[in-house]
Design an enzyme around this catalytic site. Structure first.
Site, PDB file in Angstrom:
ATOM      1  N   TYR A   1      -1.884  -0.870  10.440  1.00 32.93           N
ATOM      2  CA  TYR A   1      -1.964  -1.150   8.991  1.00 32.93           C
ATOM      3  C   TYR A   1      -0.675  -0.739   8.288  1.00 32.93           C
ATOM      4  O   TYR A   1      -0.086  -1.524   7.535  1.00 32.93           O
ATOM      5  CB  TYR A   1      -3.173  -0.397   8.418  1.00 32.93           C
ATOM      6  CG  TYR A   1      -3.412  -0.604   6.932  1.00 32.93           C
ATOM      7  CD1 TYR A   1      -4.048  -1.759   6.473  1.00 32.93           C
ATOM      8  CD2 TYR A   1      -3.035   0.349   5.995  1.00 32.93           C
ATOM      9  CE1 TYR A   1      -4.292  -1.950   5.107  1.00 32.93           C
ATOM     10  CE2 TYR A   1      -3.271   0.171   4.634  1.00 32.93           C
ATOM     11  CZ  TYR A   1      -3.907  -0.977   4.198  1.00 32.93           C
ATOM     12  OH  TYR A   1      -4.144  -1.165   2.847  1.00 32.93           O
TER      13      TYR A   1
ATOM     14  N   SER B   1       0.863  -1.192   0.000  1.00 34.45           N
ATOM     15  CA  SER B   1       0.000   0.000   0.000  1.00 34.45           C
ATOM     16  C   SER B   1       0.890   1.229   0.000  1.00 34.45           C
ATOM     17  O   SER B   1       2.059   1.153   0.397  1.00 34.45           O
ATOM     18  CB  SER B   1      -0.847   0.002   1.272  1.00 34.45           C
ATOM     19  OG  SER B   1      -1.517   1.238   1.446  1.00 34.45           O
TER      20      SER B   1
HETATM   21  N1  NAD Z   1      -8.489  -0.143  -2.028  1.00 36.30           N
HETATM   22  C1  NAD Z   1      -7.435   0.589  -1.754  1.00 36.30           C
HETATM   23  O1  NAD Z   1      -7.489   1.830  -1.835  1.00 36.30           O
HETATM   24  C2  NAD Z   1      -6.131  -0.067  -1.347  1.00 36.30           C
HETATM   25  C3  NAD Z   1      -5.007   0.745  -1.254  1.00 36.30           C
HETATM   26  C4  NAD Z   1      -3.790   0.184  -0.888  1.00 36.30           C
HETATM   27  C5  NAD Z   1      -3.717  -1.173  -0.632  1.00 36.30           C
HETATM   28  N2  NAD Z   1      -4.820  -1.955  -0.727  1.00 36.30           N
HETATM   29  C6  NAD Z   1      -4.679  -3.378  -0.429  1.00 36.30           C
HETATM   30  O2  NAD Z   1      -5.250  -4.138  -1.468  1.00 36.30           O
HETATM   31  C7  NAD Z   1      -5.693  -5.394  -0.933  1.00 36.30           C
HETATM   32  C8  NAD Z   1      -7.115  -5.645  -1.410  1.00 36.30           C
HETATM   33  O3  NAD Z   1      -7.916  -4.595  -0.920  1.00 36.30           O
HETATM   34  P1  NAD Z   1      -9.324  -4.184  -1.546  1.00 36.30           P
HETATM   35  O4  NAD Z   1      -9.365  -2.728  -1.500  1.00 36.30           O
HETATM   36  O5  NAD Z   1      -9.557  -4.905  -2.808  1.00 36.30           O
HETATM   37  O6  NAD Z   1     -10.269  -4.726  -0.358  1.00 36.30           O
HETATM   38  P2  NAD Z   1     -11.669  -5.492  -0.329  1.00 36.30           P
HETATM   39  O7  NAD Z   1     -12.125  -5.388   1.084  1.00 36.30           O
HETATM   40  O8  NAD Z   1     -12.540  -5.021  -1.434  1.00 36.30           O
HETATM   41  O9  NAD Z   1     -11.262  -7.009  -0.652  1.00 36.30           O
HETATM   42  C9  NAD Z   1     -10.471  -7.742   0.226  1.00 36.30           C
HETATM   43  C10 NAD Z   1     -10.837  -9.221   0.082  1.00 36.30           C
HETATM   44  O10 NAD Z   1      -9.956  -9.962   0.961  1.00 36.30           O
HETATM   45  C11 NAD Z   1     -10.735 -10.876   1.717  1.00 36.30           C
HETATM   46  N3  NAD Z   1     -10.040 -11.128   2.988  1.00 36.30           N
HETATM   47  C12 NAD Z   1      -9.903 -10.248   4.012  1.00 36.30           C
HETATM   48  N4  NAD Z   1      -9.232 -10.835   5.017  1.00 36.30           N
HETATM   49  C13 NAD Z   1      -8.938 -12.102   4.605  1.00 36.30           C
HETATM   50  C14 NAD Z   1      -8.254 -13.183   5.205  1.00 36.30           C
HETATM   51  N5  NAD Z   1      -7.772 -13.103   6.435  1.00 36.30           N
HETATM   52  N6  NAD Z   1      -8.134 -14.336   4.505  1.00 36.30           N
HETATM   53  C15 NAD Z   1      -8.648 -14.453   3.267  1.00 36.30           C
HETATM   54  N7  NAD Z   1      -9.314 -13.450   2.652  1.00 36.30           N
HETATM   55  C16 NAD Z   1      -9.449 -12.287   3.317  1.00 36.30           C
HETATM   56  C17 NAD Z   1     -12.081 -10.178   1.901  1.00 36.30           C
HETATM   57  O11 NAD Z   1     -13.106 -11.107   2.227  1.00 36.30           O
HETATM   58  C18 NAD Z   1     -12.273  -9.522   0.550  1.00 36.30           C
HETATM   59  O12 NAD Z   1     -12.906 -10.396  -0.360  1.00 36.30           O
HETATM   60  C19 NAD Z   1      -5.537  -5.286   0.576  1.00 36.30           C
HETATM   61  O13 NAD Z   1      -4.352  -5.948   0.973  1.00 36.30           O
HETATM   62  C20 NAD Z   1      -5.413  -3.796   0.818  1.00 36.30           C
HETATM   63  O14 NAD Z   1      -4.690  -3.511   1.995  1.00 36.30           O
HETATM   64  C21 NAD Z   1      -6.041  -1.426  -1.069  1.00 36.30           C
END
Ligand code: NAD
Length: 260
Positions: free
Chosen positions: A154, A141
């Protein structure tokens, strides 16, 4: 297609960035195996891929649980006989300053984001090393690149994923494995919505207001990113075109972390 005969593992493939990436890999011909803690979400994405003519498996489990992870990786290998790519994407957030971060909160965030990435990587690497090839992409991130307010657990977990990426790249390059890290900024997903709603609640504003203000003040391109834009980076990094990219930490954030 460029990923015909390839098998990819996607954690958190049931939503957001993981969902878009699972679909993108399938569109490029890969067989996609999803691990998600949300059974219905993971299964729905696998069905969507199959309905479009692709091959998909869906496992339910927690990336921080070694048994769930072993079941996911060995179950995929038993079904398809190879593991080519791993997208360590599943993650969880916490909006709280340090004094409001409880020990269970800390353990949940660090165990999911960091230990989970370690466990899935270790399980997949075993297969990659035995075939002498593989690509691992870790999802950190912008929060791993610099401090973010009310995000101590985080940010710490995401910074550690960056070093885990470098260590993996150093240790396994000679075994034919590449490992890179992506650092998304603000991407339009349910996580981003939850994040802004909670930050907004602390400021007496809506999530939409907070997001708009943040984007206009901090993102040079003045818009959020789309999950499909992140998926395109992940599939590129797994492709042969990226064969000399290893141990890299790559922001995908519209310029957010380029500077002030
Ligand atoms: N969306 C953003 O702006 C953003 C920015 C930087 C980093 N990220 C990172 O991207 C990744 C995906 O995020 P997103 O925004 O798509 O989130 P999201 O919440 O839309 O999707 C995350 C998915 O991971 C699953 N999940 C959560 N904990 C889990 C676990 N312990 N075991 C298995 N599955 C699990 C959830 O059920 C969900 O389906 C994350 O690691 C997040 O930190 C997102």
């Amino acid at each position: 297609m460029r990923f015909d005969d390839k098998v990819v593992l996607v954690t958190g493939g049931g939503s957001g960035i993981g969902e878009a990436t699972a679909v993108a890999f399938a569109e490029d011909g890969a067989s996609v195996s999803i691990l998600d803690i949300d059974e219905a979400a993971g299964a729905a994405v696998a069905r969507e891929i199959e309905a479009s003519g692709g091959r998909a498996l869906s496992f339910t489990g927690d990336i921080a649980n070694a048994k769930d992870v072993d079941h996911f990786v060995s179950g995929t290998f038993e079904e398809w006989g190879r593991i080519d790519f791993l997208f360590n994407n599943a993650g969880t957030e916490l909006i709280a300053p340090l004094l409001e971060t409880t020990e269970p909160d800390w353990d949940r965030v660090v165990n999911t984001n960091l230990k989970g990435t370690f466990l899935v990587t270790r399980a997949a690497l075993k297969h990659m090393v035995s075939t002498g090839s593989g690509v691992i992409i870790n999802n950190a991130s912008d929060a791993g690149l610099r401090g973010i307010k009310v995000n101590a657990a985080y940010s710490s977990s995401k910074a550690a994923i960056i070093q885990l990426t470098r260590s993996t790249a150093l240790d396994y390059a000679a075994s034919g494995i590449r490992c890179n890290c992506i650092c998304p900024g603000c991407i339009r997903t349910p996580l981003c919505e939850r994040f802004n709603a909670q930050v907004g609640a602390r400021k007496g504003k809506t999530g939409t207001e907070v997001l708009h203000e943040f984007v206009m003040a901090n993102i040079p391109m003045q818009r959020v990113g789309e999950p499909e834009e992140v998926a395109a980076l992940v599939t590129f990094l797994c492709s042969d075109e990226a064969r000399y990219i290893n141990g890299a930490i790559i922001p995908i954030d519209g310029g957010l972390t380029a500077g002030m």
